[in-house]
Design a protein around this motif. Sequence first.
Motif, PDB file in Angstrom:
ATOM      1  N   VAL A   6      20.768 -27.415   4.745  1.00  0.00           N
ATOM      2  CA  VAL A   6      22.029 -26.229   4.592  1.00  0.00           C
ATOM      3  C   VAL A   6      21.544 -25.005   3.706  1.00  0.00           C
ATOM      4  O   VAL A   6      21.100 -25.539   2.482  1.00  0.00           O
ATOM      5  CB  VAL A   6      23.170 -26.342   4.561  1.00  0.00           C
ATOM      6  N   ARG A   7      20.957 -23.747   4.084  1.00  0.00           N
ATOM      7  CA  ARG A   7      20.901 -22.767   3.113  1.00  0.00           C
ATOM      8  C   ARG A   7      22.224 -22.439   2.447  1.00  0.00           C
ATOM      9  O   ARG A   7      23.132 -22.098   3.160  1.00  0.00           O
ATOM     10  CB  ARG A   7      20.348 -21.601   3.678  1.00  0.00           C
ATOM     11  N   VAL A   8      22.292 -22.484   1.090  1.00  0.00           N
ATOM     12  CA  VAL A   8      23.336 -22.131   0.396  1.00  0.00           C
ATOM     13  C   VAL A   8      23.477 -21.090  -0.561  1.00  0.00           C
ATOM     14  O   VAL A   8      24.424 -20.352  -1.028  1.00  0.00           O
ATOM     15  CB  VAL A   8      24.126 -23.455  -0.443  1.00  0.00           C
ATOM     16  N   GLY A   9      22.239 -20.453  -0.746  1.00  0.00           N
ATOM     17  CA  GLY A   9      22.260 -19.096  -1.437  1.00  0.00           C
ATOM     18  C   GLY A   9      20.817 -19.192  -2.020  1.00  0.00           C
ATOM     19  O   GLY A   9      20.060 -19.840  -1.946  1.00  0.00           O
ATOM     20  N   ASP A  13      21.389 -16.543  -7.838  1.00  0.00           N
ATOM     21  CA  ASP A  13      22.834 -16.594  -7.887  1.00  0.00           C
ATOM     22  C   ASP A  13      23.008 -17.292  -9.300  1.00  0.00           C
ATOM     23  O   ASP A  13      24.415 -17.356  -9.396  1.00  0.00           O
ATOM     24  CB  ASP A  13      23.610 -17.054  -6.764  1.00  0.00           C
ATOM     25  N   ILE A  14      22.399 -18.503  -9.762  1.00  0.00           N
ATOM     26  CA  ILE A  14      22.698 -19.095 -10.605  1.00  0.00           C
ATOM     27  C   ILE A  14      22.099 -18.927 -11.991  1.00  0.00           C
ATOM     28  O   ILE A  14      20.705 -18.692 -12.004  1.00  0.00           O
ATOM     29  CB  ILE A  14      22.333 -20.841 -10.370  1.00  0.00           C
ATOM     30  N   ARG A  20      26.294 -23.435 -10.184  1.00  0.00           N
ATOM     31  CA  ARG A  20      27.161 -22.928  -9.402  1.00  0.00           C
ATOM     32  C   ARG A  20      27.779 -24.147  -8.539  1.00  0.00           C
ATOM     33  O   ARG A  20      27.324 -25.046  -8.354  1.00  0.00           O
ATOM     34  CB  ARG A  20      26.821 -21.874  -8.470  1.00  0.00           C
ATOM     35  N   CYS A  21      29.080 -23.746  -7.918  1.00  0.00           N
ATOM     36  CA  CYS A  21      29.417 -24.761  -7.082  1.00  0.00           C
ATOM     37  C   CYS A  21      29.263 -24.508  -5.604  1.00  0.00           C
ATOM     38  O   CYS A  21      29.460 -23.181  -5.198  1.00  0.00           O
ATOM     39  CB  CYS A  21      31.193 -24.983  -7.364  1.00  0.00           C
ATOM     40  N   VAL A  22      29.269 -25.413  -4.750  1.00  0.00           N
ATOM     41  CA  VAL A  22      29.402 -25.396  -3.241  1.00  0.00           C
ATOM     42  C   VAL A  22      30.440 -26.260  -2.910  1.00  0.00           C
ATOM     43  O   VAL A  22      30.496 -27.265  -3.071  1.00  0.00           O
ATOM     44  CB  VAL A  22      27.901 -25.687  -2.654  1.00  0.00           C
ATOM     45  N   LYS A  23      31.316 -25.712  -2.131  1.00  0.00           N
ATOM     46  CA  LYS A  23      32.236 -26.493  -1.459  1.00  0.00           C
ATOM     47  C   LYS A  23      32.041 -26.786  -0.222  1.00  0.00           C
ATOM     48  O   LYS A  23      31.701 -26.218   0.709  1.00  0.00           O
ATOM     49  CB  LYS A  23      33.783 -25.699  -1.529  1.00  0.00           C
ATOM     50  N   SER A  24      32.161 -28.467   0.071  1.00  0.00           N
ATOM     51  CA  SER A  24      31.701 -28.940   1.260  1.00  0.00           C
ATOM     52  C   SER A  24      32.925 -29.676   1.742  1.00  0.00           C
ATOM     53  O   SER A  24      32.935 -30.884   1.473  1.00  0.00           O
ATOM     54  CB  SER A  24      30.383 -29.431   1.189  1.00  0.00           C
ATOM     55  N   SER A  54      29.642 -29.057 -13.418  1.00  0.00           N
ATOM     56  CA  SER A  54      29.296 -27.819 -13.133  1.00  0.00           C
ATOM     57  C   SER A  54      29.464 -26.968 -14.424  1.00  0.00           C
ATOM     58  O   SER A  54      29.125 -25.703 -14.546  1.00  0.00           O
ATOM     59  CB  SER A  54      29.861 -27.320 -11.889  1.00  0.00           C
ATOM     60  N   ILE A  99      17.946 -21.733  -1.689  1.00  0.00           N
ATOM     61  CA  ILE A  99      18.221 -23.101  -2.150  1.00  0.00           C
ATOM     62  C   ILE A  99      18.662 -23.665  -0.723  1.00  0.00           C
ATOM     63  O   ILE A  99      19.564 -23.157  -0.279  1.00  0.00           O
ATOM     64  CB  ILE A  99      19.499 -23.080  -3.127  1.00  0.00           C
TER      65      ILE A  99
ATOM     66  N   PRO B 807      32.990 -20.014  -6.106  1.00  0.00           N
ATOM     67  CA  PRO B 807      31.647 -20.832  -5.508  1.00  0.00           C
ATOM     68  C   PRO B 807      30.781 -20.154  -4.879  1.00  0.00           C
ATOM     69  O   PRO B 807      31.031 -18.820  -4.587  1.00  0.00           O
ATOM     70  CB  PRO B 807      32.667 -21.521  -4.456  1.00  0.00           C
ATOM     71  N   MET B 808      29.491 -20.849  -4.752  1.00  0.00           N
ATOM     72  CA  MET B 808      28.532 -20.119  -4.349  1.00  0.00           C
ATOM     73  C   MET B 808      28.607 -20.196  -2.856  1.00  0.00           C
ATOM     74  O   MET B 808      28.157 -19.003  -2.069  1.00  0.00           O
ATOM     75  CB  MET B 808      27.376 -21.097  -5.023  1.00  0.00           C
ATOM     76  N   ALA B 809      29.021 -21.092  -2.468  1.00  0.00           N
ATOM     77  CA  ALA B 809      29.175 -21.072  -0.906  1.00  0.00           C
ATOM     78  C   ALA B 809      30.427 -22.138  -0.646  1.00  0.00           C
ATOM     79  O   ALA B 809      30.464 -23.069  -1.252  1.00  0.00           O
ATOM     80  CB  ALA B 809      27.594 -21.697  -0.251  1.00  0.00           C
ATOM     81  N   THR B 810      30.737 -21.885   0.601  1.00  0.00           N
ATOM     82  CA  THR B 810      31.813 -22.800   1.117  1.00  0.00           C
ATOM     83  C   THR B 810      31.183 -23.257   2.392  1.00  0.00           C
ATOM     84  O   THR B 810      31.263 -22.526   3.475  1.00  0.00           O
ATOM     85  CB  THR B 810      33.124 -22.369   1.088  1.00  0.00           C
ATOM     86  N   LEU B 811      31.053 -24.563   2.620  1.00  0.00           N
ATOM     87  CA  LEU B 811      30.427 -25.031   3.750  1.00  0.00           C
ATOM     88  C   LEU B 811      31.419 -25.592   4.651  1.00  0.00           C
ATOM     89  O   LEU B 811      32.369 -26.428   4.336  1.00  0.00           O
ATOM     90  CB  LEU B 811      29.302 -25.985   3.408  1.00  0.00           C
ATOM     91  N   GLU B 817      22.175 -26.966   9.940  1.00  0.00           N
ATOM     92  CA  GLU B 817      21.336 -26.452  10.926  1.00  0.00           C
ATOM     93  C   GLU B 817      20.911 -27.437  11.890  1.00  0.00           C
ATOM     94  O   GLU B 817      20.823 -28.888  11.591  1.00  0.00           O
ATOM     95  CB  GLU B 817      19.713 -26.446  10.096  1.00  0.00           C
TER      96      GLU B 817
END
Lengths: 107, 817
Positions: A6-9, A13-14, A20-24, A54, A99, B807-811, B817
């Motif tokens: 998955v592309r997250v950014g 951005d960091i 940085r955080c990514v919420k999944s 983080s 990323i 957050p940078m992203a929320t998935l 993909e």
Amino acid sequence: MTQAWVRVGSINDIPRRGARCVKSGEMSIAIFRTADDRVFALEDKCPHKNGPLSQGIVHDGCVTCPLHNWVISLETGTAQGADEGQTMSIPVRLDGDEIILGLGPAK
Amino acid sequence: MTEKQKLVVIGNGMAPGRMLEHLFETAPDAYDVTIFNAEPRVNYDRIMLSPVLSGEKSFEDIIIHGDGWYVDHGVMLYKGHKVVEIDREAKTVRSEHGEVAAYDKLVIATGSAPFIIPVPGHKLPGVLTYRDLDDVDAMLLAAQSRGKAVVIGGGLLGLEAAAGLKERGMDVTVIHLMPSLMERQLDPAAGYLLEQELVSRGIKVITKASTKQILGEARVEGIELEDGTIIPATLVVMAVGIRPSAALAKEAGLSVNRGIVVSDHMQTSDPDIYSVGECVEVNGNVYGLVAPLYQMAEVAAAHLSGDTGKRFVETSTATKLKVTGINLYSVGDFAEAEGREEIVLRDAAAGVYKRLVLKDNKILGVVLYGETADGAWFFDHLKKQIDISEMRESLIFGQAYQGGSPMDPMAAVAALPDDAEICGCNGVCKGKITTAITSKGLTGLDEVRAHTKASASCGTCTGLVEQLLALTLGDAYNPAAVTPMCGCTGLGHDDVRRLIKAKELKTIPAVMQELEWKTSCGCAKCRPALNYYLVCDWPDEYADDYQSRFINERVHANIQKDGTYSVVPRMWGGMTSSTELRAIADVVDKFDIPAVKCTGGQRIDMLGIKKEDLPAVWADLGKAGFVSGQAYAKGLRTVKTCVGTDWCRFGTQDSTGLGIKLEKFMWGSWTPAKLKLAVSGCPRNCAEATCKDIGVICVDSGYEIHFAGAAGLDIKGTEILGNVKTEDEVMEHVVALAQMYREQGRYLERIYKWAKRIGLDEIRDQIMQQHDKRKGYYERFVFSQKFAQVDPWSERVSGKDKHEFNPMATLSLEAAE
């Protein structure tokens, strides 16, 4: 079983030596950028008392947890020194500036 | 009780200073002492001027006797009083300002004056000598222009001046009359190596060069050599030698040749007048190195206290160049002559050169360059005239190679005989040091310095002294001074702070590069410390490194165990109002903040705030007029107060008002560790000022300032700093104290630990007694506040570092993909 990527950014951005955080779903994933522009991803939980990694200080391929100063390897998620424990490490790679996070196979 | 005799000393340099130390030790009640000093300052270590010039030390570091010393010993010190007349008949001296003092015994210690080559132009502004602190100050001023400097003289002083000026950013050329540098101490080969080293540091060296004239109209513009070469320069330093200052003695009718003639008891031709130091001629010789001068001091002191057994005996003295990174050692005679042999070792790749001059199997002279550890050992053999024929084969390799396998440095020190000289400057031998350590129970370097003087002058023998401590004490020796900051460096906090200043390092990468950090970007211990040191030392130039701050200081809130944050707005001096309380209540409701609590410092803490809410929380608090309380900071947190004269029946002063004033003045400042203040309106101490880092107790006559209390891991009542009369004085003293701590404290070292390390008396002396020093601290704090009093909350609300909070992203899994 294929890895889902998955592309997250963008790495831009960091901040360098930051995260940085990514919420999944329920999980929070911390994405770290080192001084030399490598990226790593760990579950945002210290194996000690679930401190948000983080928010720690990034240095030399490790992050120091902001709660009790455990030092965790960015590469493997294992605690360094005398401490024992491991945080889940998540595959991550760069495609140019992008990323790309490797999340486990879709359920 | 017998009447005390009057002792007058003319001059306040190192020799008379040492003489008085000996005198006060052996005959503390024999004399009333008066000192006249032409220099307007206390006694300092002149041989350490070079590190001051290069920036490795400050003037404060090289003071031998501070003002307090003179007070303690009842010495009358006239600073800036040049003596112009000695009346031997009336037994009085008279200073330029007309002060007259009578003496029973007089000591002349007028020292020496730098020699000035009388070439045309030598009086132009910009032509300096290198002798005292004024010269150093003038050079530092000149160096600010980063212009070109010419140093005339390639001897010890000239080269130290050249290295110092280069370190300060000047373009430096050394002009030397002789074919090789330091020819009086080094043979041509070692002189050549030294020249190469200086050239590689960017210093130009011209040997066999004679100065024809100094060029310039209104000030120095350059110099011209005899061969017509012209070298442009804005600063010319003459370091070509010294001449004893004996004119005063001569006018008084004392016997004077090159210097003031004295017996080996240091007595001049008038038995009531003694002389010590560089102004003296004894057995036809004059001296410029510190070791023989200290010996003179000892002899004179003994004589003045009635012990006439001691005599001055000439001994050879080793020479060392005090330029960081250049190791050079030379002692004895190494000229070529009939019947002399030599042993030479050259290692070009390692830059090592060693030469021993021998006669009849005894060492006559030693020159070591690049590797000087064996200097003391060779010197010992030279002094004792030990027959070296047995070890001739391996002699040049040094002590470690004598007999059997090579010794480690510790074993080498252990093998030294008790009478081997360790400290050349002060003539201290190994036995004296080890005896002092065991008999007086010494545990550290500073104590050894205090009791034996070893390594207290030029400091090059510090390593040897530490090895002796380690040998004598075994595991009990804890070299606290050298505990490294962290695993990334071998340097301790104090060395790092000193070198940041000295080398003008202004970024974390620059510190790590220059100080040879072992890791690529430090660790969570050293980075916040370095960040603090740089913020403190260069408030206007250094850009705070966000990634080297602990999370609390990065997001201006306190991280809690569950990863949420707490926020504390400032309530100046603990005062608040209905409007403020209403604003806080609104914020609590709006962001659904689960807990609200009063802190121990009389502020309100809102706990359990989600990180992403922080900017909005601050925005609302900011609108209500709040700034951050920095309750998480290694910085000024709170000033706790009681209600003082406004409401209290017992209050003696406006403690609330003073607390508010202090907090408004000092907020935003970073300190080595947290800093909490309190002001109590009377000795009932309702604000609990006596367990704070800095506390003020209002009393009827004014204010009692306290410091160094603690109510954390350690519980400790405060110490009293001193009393002042007005609020303005409280402000100045408290702020100066805080700045002194900011400049000297090791990161995370609370004020009470710092105070214990520095010494309470030293701090009281600097803040309460030394007015100039206090004002200096105060002004540096005020300057730093220009850059520190920025409310981080409004900064963050305006979008600075906003990436931190979202957050940078929320998935969702569909995004895969």
